[in-house]
Design an enzyme around this catalytic site. Sequence first.
Site, short mmCIF file in Angstrom:
data_model
loop_
_atom_site.label_atom_id
_atom_site.label_comp_id
_atom_site.label_asym_id
_atom_site.label_seq_id
_atom_site.Cartn_x
_atom_site.Cartn_y
_atom_site.Cartn_z
N PRO A 109 0.91 -1.02 0.12
CA PRO A 109 -0.24 -0.20 0.27
C PRO A 109 0.98 1.30 -0.26
O PRO A 109 1.68 1.30 0.95
CB PRO A 109 -0.84 0.15 1.35
CG PRO A 109 0.22 -0.84 2.06
CD PRO A 109 0.99 -1.84 1.12
N CYS A 163 2.62 3.75 9.61
CA CYS A 163 2.57 5.40 9.43
C CYS A 163 3.27 5.86 10.06
O CYS A 163 3.27 6.24 10.93
CB CYS A 163 1.30 5.41 8.49
SG CYS A 163 1.32 7.62 8.33
N LYS A 209 0.28 -4.34 9.53
CA LYS A 209 1.41 -4.11 9.03
C LYS A 209 2.34 -3.44 9.60
O LYS A 209 1.55 -1.74 10.00
CB LYS A 209 0.86 -3.64 7.20
CG LYS A 209 2.12 -3.24 7.25
CD LYS A 209 2.51 -2.26 5.25
CE LYS A 209 3.06 -2.01 4.82
NZ LYS A 209 4.04 -0.79 4.29
N GLY A 225 9.99 -3.55 2.02
CA GLY A 225 11.37 -3.38 1.74
C GLY A 225 12.53 -3.20 1.35
O GLY A 225 13.40 -4.42 1.24
N ASP A 226 12.47 -2.20 0.66
CA ASP A 226 13.42 -2.30 -0.81
C ASP A 226 13.40 -3.66 -1.70
O ASP A 226 14.43 -4.22 -2.21
CB ASP A 226 15.01 -2.14 -0.07
CG ASP A 226 15.27 -1.15 0.57
OD1 ASP A 226 14.41 -0.08 0.67
OD2 ASP A 226 15.96 -1.03 2.03
N GLY A 258 7.01 -2.18 -3.35
CA GLY A 258 6.43 -1.04 -3.46
C GLY A 258 6.73 0.27 -4.09
O GLY A 258 6.93 -0.08 -5.95
N ARG A 259 8.37 0.64 -3.48
CA ARG A 259 8.21 1.64 -4.56
C ARG A 259 9.00 1.02 -5.83
O ARG A 259 9.38 1.90 -6.97
CB ARG A 259 9.34 2.25 -4.03
CG ARG A 259 8.86 3.41 -3.18
CD ARG A 259 10.15 4.01 -1.61
NE ARG A 259 10.82 3.18 -1.10
CZ ARG A 259 11.33 3.48 -0.61
NH1 ARG A 259 12.07 4.23 -0.03
NH2 ARG A 259 12.04 1.92 0.32
C1 LIG Z 1 4.54 7.09 -0.65
C2 LIG Z 1 4.26 6.11 -0.15
C3 LIG Z 1 3.63 5.69 0.72
C4 LIG Z 1 3.03 4.83 1.61
N1 LIG Z 1 1.84 4.75 2.23
C5 LIG Z 1 1.47 3.82 2.51
C6 LIG Z 1 0.19 3.05 3.22
O1 LIG Z 1 -0.86 3.96 3.47
N2 LIG Z 1 0.35 2.40 4.06
C7 LIG Z 1 1.62 1.24 4.71
O2 LIG Z 1 0.89 0.45 5.07
N3 LIG Z 1 2.75 1.60 3.97
C8 LIG Z 1 2.54 2.58 3.16
N4 LIG Z 1 4.18 3.02 2.31
C9 LIG Z 1 4.72 1.93 2.97
C10 LIG Z 1 4.81 1.33 1.99
O3 LIG Z 1 3.99 -0.03 1.74
C11 LIG Z 1 6.35 -0.35 2.17
O4 LIG Z 1 6.17 -0.60 3.23
C12 LIG Z 1 7.44 0.63 1.84
O5 LIG Z 1 7.58 1.82 0.70
C13 LIG Z 1 9.00 -0.25 1.68
O6 LIG Z 1 8.46 -1.20 0.44
P1 LIG Z 1 9.59 -0.42 -1.04
O7 LIG Z 1 11.11 0.00 -0.44
O8 LIG Z 1 9.10 -2.01 -1.71
O9 LIG Z 1 9.10 0.01 -0.90
C14 LIG Z 1 4.23 3.61 1.58
C15 LIG Z 1 5.56 4.12 1.31
C16 LIG Z 1 5.59 4.73 0.75
C17 LIG Z 1 7.16 5.17 -0.23
#
Ligand SMILES: Cc1cc2nc3c(=O)[nH]c(=O)nc-3n(C[C@H](O)[C@H](O)[C@H](O)COP(=O)(O)O)c2cc1C
Length: 308
Positions: free
Chosen positions: A16, A100, A140, A202-203, A223-224
């Site tokens: 998310p 969050c 989460k 994460g990452d 995510g990203r």
């Molecule tokens: C712009 C942005 C918005 C996010 N919003 C949420 C959210 O609404 N709920 C949540 O549980 N995590 C949120 N996250 C965290 C992501 O779900 C994820 O755990 C985090 O970015 C690490 O994973 P990644 O490196 O694959 O991005 C957000 C992350 C980003 C960058």
Amino acid sequence: MKIGNIELPKGAILAPMAGYTEPGFRAVCSYSGAVMTVTEMISAKGLMYNGEKTLELLHVSSLEKLCAVQIFGSDPDIMAEAVKTDYLKKFPIIDINMGCPVHKVVKVNEGSALMNDINLACKIVSSVKLAANDRPVTVKFRLGWDEDNKNFIEFGKRMQDSGADAITLHSRTRMQFYSGNADIRAWKQLKNAVNIPVIASGDIKDKKGFDEACKVVDGVMIGRGALGRPQIFGEILDKDNVLSPMQAVRMHLGELKKCLDDRTVAVNFRKHAGYYIKGINGAREIKVLVNQAQSVDEVLDILSKILD
Ligand SMILES: Cc1cc2nc3c(=O)[nH]c(=O)nc-3n(C[C@H](O)[C@H](O)[C@H](O)COP(=O)(O)O)c2cc1C
């Protein structure tokens, strides 16, 4: 992986991301191979007191295979009531945000602030679980508040004891926000401490990262790494029918148009556009043009010049 009574095939889940994981983006990630998607975080209070305004966030595309709703809040009763509303009935899984890091969220004891109040976090999970009937409930969270307060093992166990059917660990502390590297050893430590499925976040942004994480946990979130690159969900599964960038953009915009008016789609898509064209020659000039576009056709016209 099985979350409650729901079996997920091999593949990654779209994490998310508030402001990004709207139905259009979730649809194109699902089509590409995401085995599950999660809505942007929805305020339980907002839903109860201003439901109509939140509806826009609750649209689900027909291309999504399994979409969980993520809620946040700090009042166990309001969260339970929100889960019982008609708005959330269509969601087969309820995810609770306890990660969050944003100031306006944590200052009212929501999001990652709940990691500092485990008893309240437990009450939220048990109330939501009861309200969800037989739908699975997931949580989460992060490593903890800061470097000196990493309580994710105890937290995970208590979430399990309170009824969580699976837990997701974003392996950073609240104080880290999104900086520094995610601590990948923590996923294994958590997995060894609980009996419910553990999902890593994460990452993780390529097949190597996905395969490594799969060795230690039950599920993986991206995510990203999926921004501008929803095809990643197919690539990690070695799928060969991967969408071209322009096909992905067309699908993304087409699905978003099913729930928002044309101009709003064009405006909302601006933040995604930069990711779709990242690294391409002339991206900066194209981004300026996309930011001025007032209709979906204009956006498509501009992007097709660089992506087709
Ligand atoms: C712009 C942005 C918005 C996010 N919003 C949420 C959210 O609404 N709920 C949540 O549980 N995590 C949120 N996250 C965290 C992501 O779900 C994820 O755990 C985090 O970015 C690490 O994973 P990644 O490196 O694959 O991005 C957000 C992350 C980003 C960058």
